[in-house]
Design an enzyme around this catalytic site. Structure first.
Site, mmCIF file in Angstrom:
data_model
loop_
_atom_site.group_PDB
_atom_site.id
_atom_site.type_symbol
_atom_site.label_atom_id
_atom_site.label_comp_id
_atom_site.label_asym_id
_atom_site.label_seq_id
_atom_site.Cartn_x
_atom_site.Cartn_y
_atom_site.Cartn_z
ATOM 1 N N GLU A 243 2.731 4.997 -3.987
ATOM 2 C CA GLU A 243 2.704 5.951 -5.113
ATOM 3 C C GLU A 243 4.035 6.702 -5.321
ATOM 4 O OE1 GLU A 243 -0.983 4.627 -3.862
ATOM 5 O OE2 GLU A 243 0.324 5.896 -2.654
ATOM 6 N N ASP B 120 0.862 -1.183 0.000
ATOM 7 C CA ASP B 120 0.000 0.000 0.000
ATOM 8 C C ASP B 120 0.903 1.239 0.000
ATOM 9 O OD1 ASP B 120 -2.292 1.514 0.118
ATOM 10 O OD2 ASP B 120 -2.881 0.889 2.124
ATOM 11 N N ASP C 121 -8.928 3.713 -2.157
ATOM 12 C CA ASP C 121 -9.781 4.074 -1.023
ATOM 13 C C ASP C 121 -11.087 4.715 -1.492
ATOM 14 O OD1 ASP C 121 -7.757 3.077 0.501
ATOM 15 O OD2 ASP C 121 -6.890 5.016 0.979
#
Length: 918
Positions: free
Chosen positions: A512, A509, A585
């Site tokens: 990015e 997770d 999300d």
């Protein structure tokens, strides 16, 4: 600093980042706040001095040329601009792919070379390059290179343009620089008094190498719609126009990987991943364009009147404008002509979906966070108590010791191996989270080692970059460096990841990367990676390299025998080779349920077949109706996982009353019954690049009614699914494409193709159909997990078409190893023709040294569309007779006897046999 003060600071930080990470438009840059985008977007067609091509020749079977542009006349009292001089290289590959590279001419000394993205293209790509031996010059102003599959590439010299067209001067398919918008800001020495810095909010980007952006226009000729370039949350499957008459939304599609909580459900804004691949489609043909560039990219889809013209010209053409902050032009043109041809061509560049383990295709249960081992045991027992299968239970960041990855909180998870063993005894698995931010704490051995070895990304001053994420002060491994990726991979060994077992897999997770105090909640563009590469040049690929290193770590952990399962939030072109992704999300509302379908479809079209959305929505508390409908839809996602934020109410399926539990159980049972079909589709995706979950037009490319339908989809070529996206919806209009009938999966009733149907909506299912002419393998016995279903018998559901024919496939292997690469699998084709069902192998002969066998049988054959009165069948070999009885579609289907059923034919799945209807 005292411990209470540190705790208070961290709590404050978490509170602030939760607020700032939620969607707030002013937290993120618009095109007008992004100088390279603003510059490129304000140019009108052919307003730049023309670019011309010269010195065109063949070198090593490639076309080379020099591109040059004379600078405009300088303003009085200003320094003249240098002439643009670029080097072009054009290559042709098998199966209709053209590659165009344009870069600086480094014969002039410059302090830096532009970044070319490594490790994304397949390593054998050059082996598939066609050696060009001749060029044609139909007129003095152009050069033609011949592609395979009846196409040719035309380089027009002055002004420079590339047109890919059908051979012999036929219609154009795709072109570059038709509107003269190509621009390439070359690296140069900073002039005295120049200010290259860029500022956004409180952040300053030093930009030590100055402007280095690229813009180019690409036209898709003959196109009615374009698709692709994820990731955006969109209510539309086709990409909407961003400029032109009647366009209200003026922002281009942005590709810039960002941590965006509660993203807007319909926006061109970029979120977690980026794949700069676009494909066009019309009833006549399809084509594709891929730009291998990992810098921020902004893309306009241009409508009529975007250039001020009245729209006169080609009846079907879509113009696009691609703008990138840095890098080179490394672009690929794909000529189709069919949409599946384009997908195969793209897969030949970046690879196909990795074949997952079978358990990963089943249902996953996740929450931020399951509190402790007792909570894990309670959730696991709850599924058994309520007769709901599941395969994977997930642990989020709170399972770690102080948010240090590869650790366990010793108070909450004192016996992690025993916890995993108890799940594994039921055939279940566990996934734990491992993110890229490393806690800067001397008690963190991983941080100490990375610091000592110099393995962190460096800030603009050459120090280890220090940003803030969940642990507080954090640094980030420089995953561009192959040595660091190898080091990272070693951390997943059982010796290094203490408490892990062979049934534990990984979730990446925040990759990015997410940086709470960074510009736009990510890493500054001027930090430095391996080889002096600026983060701006590779930003969109950082998560890709992290995903790659993690997957390779699990591969090494299992000595190359165990297929990894790694879920990643960030992604780039090629991520499909390393595992699964999800849409991030999302929120518990009907709009996000609806937008999940075009999002997952778009990911599949761009290579990422193994994807899904958080069932129920990550943020917020879903209404029960919404949650049930999400389970019913999510059961058809390629990646089927329920997940929720820690501030939401608990959502295990048995917490909503007996009736709703039954509805969610039924949805999960649908997925488990279809696991043989899904696993077979994953095999197809791993070989061909054709996605599991498909837009309708991929299977019905001539049917214009399907071209922008993002509410319904196909699973493979056999199943049609329509979502329900409104609370309390009583009916829905469903378009069933094609000329053959469709059989309702629940009732078995037939519906005509090629028309709309107004269907009553029932609470126990969403509209789903099997296409006439197909055979779908299923399993109808439900265990605790897919692993425990491995030896269960199969059911074949045969949906006959108007010719009373059908066909389908079944793929089986051991579900976990790579032995299938050496021939250890069963691949059967089922065909029903002339009242005879036959099973034959479609596995190539002499494929490999390893074998796979199975004693599993077919326990039931269900035939839809067979004329009434049929009562007997004869099975060969053996000349055995079997009764055919009328009955419901499946054991759990409707009560009406719409099907003909052969019970217990006792046919081995691995044998050749026939069943003849009398």
């Amino acid at each position: 600093m005292s411990s209470p003060f540190i705790l208070l600071l961290l709590l404050l930080l978490t509170s602030l980042t939760s607020l700032t990470s939620a969607w707030k438009r002013d937290e993120f840059r618009t095109c007008n706040q992004t100088p390279f985008c603003k510059r490129a977007r304000t140019r009108s067609p052919h307003s730049l001095p023309p670019l011309s091509a010269s010195q065109i020749s063949l070198s090593d079977g490639k076309i080379t040329a020099v591109l040059h542009r004379s600078p405009p006349e300088p303003e009085p009292d200003s320094q003249p601009e240098p002439e643009t001089r670029l080097l072009l290289e054009l290559s042709v590959y098998q199966n209709g792919v053209l590659r165009l590279k344009i870069d600086e001419d480094y014969s002039d000394s410059v302090s830096k070379r532009r970044f070319q993205v490594p490790d994304v293209l397949l390593p054998d790509l050059d082996d598939r390059r066609l050696f060009l031996s001749r060029l044609a010059s139909p007129d003095p102003g152009s050069t033609v290179a011949f592609l395979s599959d009846g196409h040719e590439a035309v380089i027009r010299h002055d002004p420079f343009q590339i047109v890919v067209r059908r051979s012999g001067g036929g219609d154009p398919v795709i072109s570059l620089n038709s509107h003269g918008l190509f621009d390439f800001e070359q690296l140069r020495t900073k002039k005295e008094g120049e200010d290259w810095e860029e500022r956004f909010r409180s952040h300053t980007d030093a930009r030590p190498h100055g402007p280095q952006s690229i813009a180019l226009d690409v036209s898709f000729h003959g196109a009615e719609f374009v698709y692709g370039i994820p990731e955006h949350a969109s209510a539309s499957l086709a990409l909407g126009r961003t400029r032109g008459r009647g366009v209200e939304e003026s922002e281009p599609y942005r590709l810039f990987n960002l941590d965006v909580f509660e993203y807007l459900h319909d926006s061109p804004f970029g979120i977690y991943g980026s794949i700069p691949f676009m494909l066009s489609h019309s009833a006549e043909a399809s084509s594709g364009f891929f730009w291998l560039n990992a810098a921020e990219m902004q893309i306009d889809v241009l409508g009529d009147g975007w250039d001020g013209a009245a729209g006169v010209g080609e009846a079907k053409r879509i113009d696009t404008l691609w703008m990138s902050e840095a890098g080179i032009v490394d672009a690929f043109f794909m000529v189709g002509p069919g949409p599946k041809d384009v997908l195969r061509q793209y897969a030949s560049l970046t690879g196909t979906q990795a074949m997952p383990q079978e358990f990963a295709v089943a249902y996953h249960q996740c929450r931020w966070n399951y509190r402790d081992e007792e909570d894990v045991a309670g959730v696991d027992a709850g599924f058994d108590e309520h007769d709901i299968p599941y395969d994977v239970l997930w642990l989020d960041i709170e399972h770690t010791e102080g948010k240090k990855y590869f650790t366990w909180d010793k108070m909450l998870f004192p016996n992690p191996k025993e916890m995993q063993r108890k799940l594994a005894d039921k055939g279940r698995h566990m996934v734990t989270i491992v993110d890229p931010h490393m806690k800067r704490d001397d008690s963190n051995s991983l941080h100490r080692e990375a610091t000592e070895k110099g393995y962190y990304v460096k800030d603009a001053g050459g120090r280890d970059y220090d940003g803030w994420c969940w642990p507080g002060s954090s640094s980030y491994p420089d995953m561009l460096n192959p040595e660091i990726r190898e080091w990272w991979a070693e951390k997943f060994s059982f010796e290094n990841y203490v408490g892990s077992t062979p049934s534990l897999y990984i979730w990446n997770d925040m990759n990015e990367p997410s940086v709470f105090n960074g510009p736009e909640v990510t890493m500054p563009r001027d930090v430095i990676h391996y080889g002096g590469v600026e983060h701006r040049e590779l930003h969109n690929a950082y998560g890709y390299y992290f995903h790659m290193a993690t997957a390779n770590g699990l591969l090494k952990r299992g000595d190359g025998k165990d297929r990894p399962f790694v879920l990643s939030r960030a992604f780039f072109a090629g991520s499909q080779r390393y595992g699964a992704v999800w849409t991030g999300d999302n929120s518990a509302d009907w709009d996000h349920l609806k937008s999940s379908v075009p999002m997952v479809l778009t990911l599949g079209l761009t290579g990422m077949s193994f994807s899904g959305a958080d069932v129920g929505g990550f943020f917020g508390n879903p209404e029960t109706d919404l949650l049930v409908r999400w389970y019913q839809l999510g059961a058809y996602y390629p990646f089927f996982r329920a997940h929720a934020h820690h501030d939401t109410k608990r959502r295990e399926p048995w917490l909503f009353g007996e009736r709703n539990t039954a509805l969610m159980r039924e949805a999960i049972h649908v997925r488990y019954s279809l696991l043989p079909y899904y696993y077979t589709l994953f095999r197809e995706a791993s070989v061909s690049g054709i996605p599991i979950m498909r837009p309708l037009w991929l299977e019905f490319p001539d049917d214009k009614e399907t071209f922008n339908n993002g509410e319904a989809f196909m699973v493979g070529e056999s199943l049609f699914v329509q979502g329900i996206y409104e609370q309390g919806q009583k009916s829905v209009s469903v378009y069933l494409p094609g000329q053959e009938s469709w059989y309702n999966l629940k009732s078995g009733l037939a519906y005509a193709g090629g028309t709309y149907h107004k269907l009553e909506v029932f609470e126990d299912s969403i509209p789903s159909f099997q296409k006439a002419g197909t055979i779908v393998p299923r399993k109808e016995r439900f265990r605790r997990s897919s692993t425990q279903m491995a030896k269960d018998p199969y059911t074949l559901v045969i949906a006959l078409n108007s010719s009373l024919a059908a066909q389908g496939e079944l793929y089986i292997d051991d579900g976990k190893s790579y032995d299938f690469e050496h021939g250890a699998y069963i691949h059967r084709q089922f065909s029903f023709l002339n009242d005879k069902l036959s099973s034959s192998s479609i596995k190539p002969a002499n494929l490999g040294r390893k074998q796979f066998s199975s004693d599993t049988t077919i326990e039931r054959i269900v035939i839809l569309g067979l004329p009434a009165g049929t009562k007997r069948a004869v099975i060969e070999p053996g000349n055995r007779e079997a009764d055919i009885e009328p009955g419901p579609l499946t054991l759990r289907g409707g009560a009406s006897p719409v099907a003909h059923i052969v019970r217990k034919p006792n046919l081995r799945i691995s044998d050749d046999w026939t069943l003849r209807i009398l």
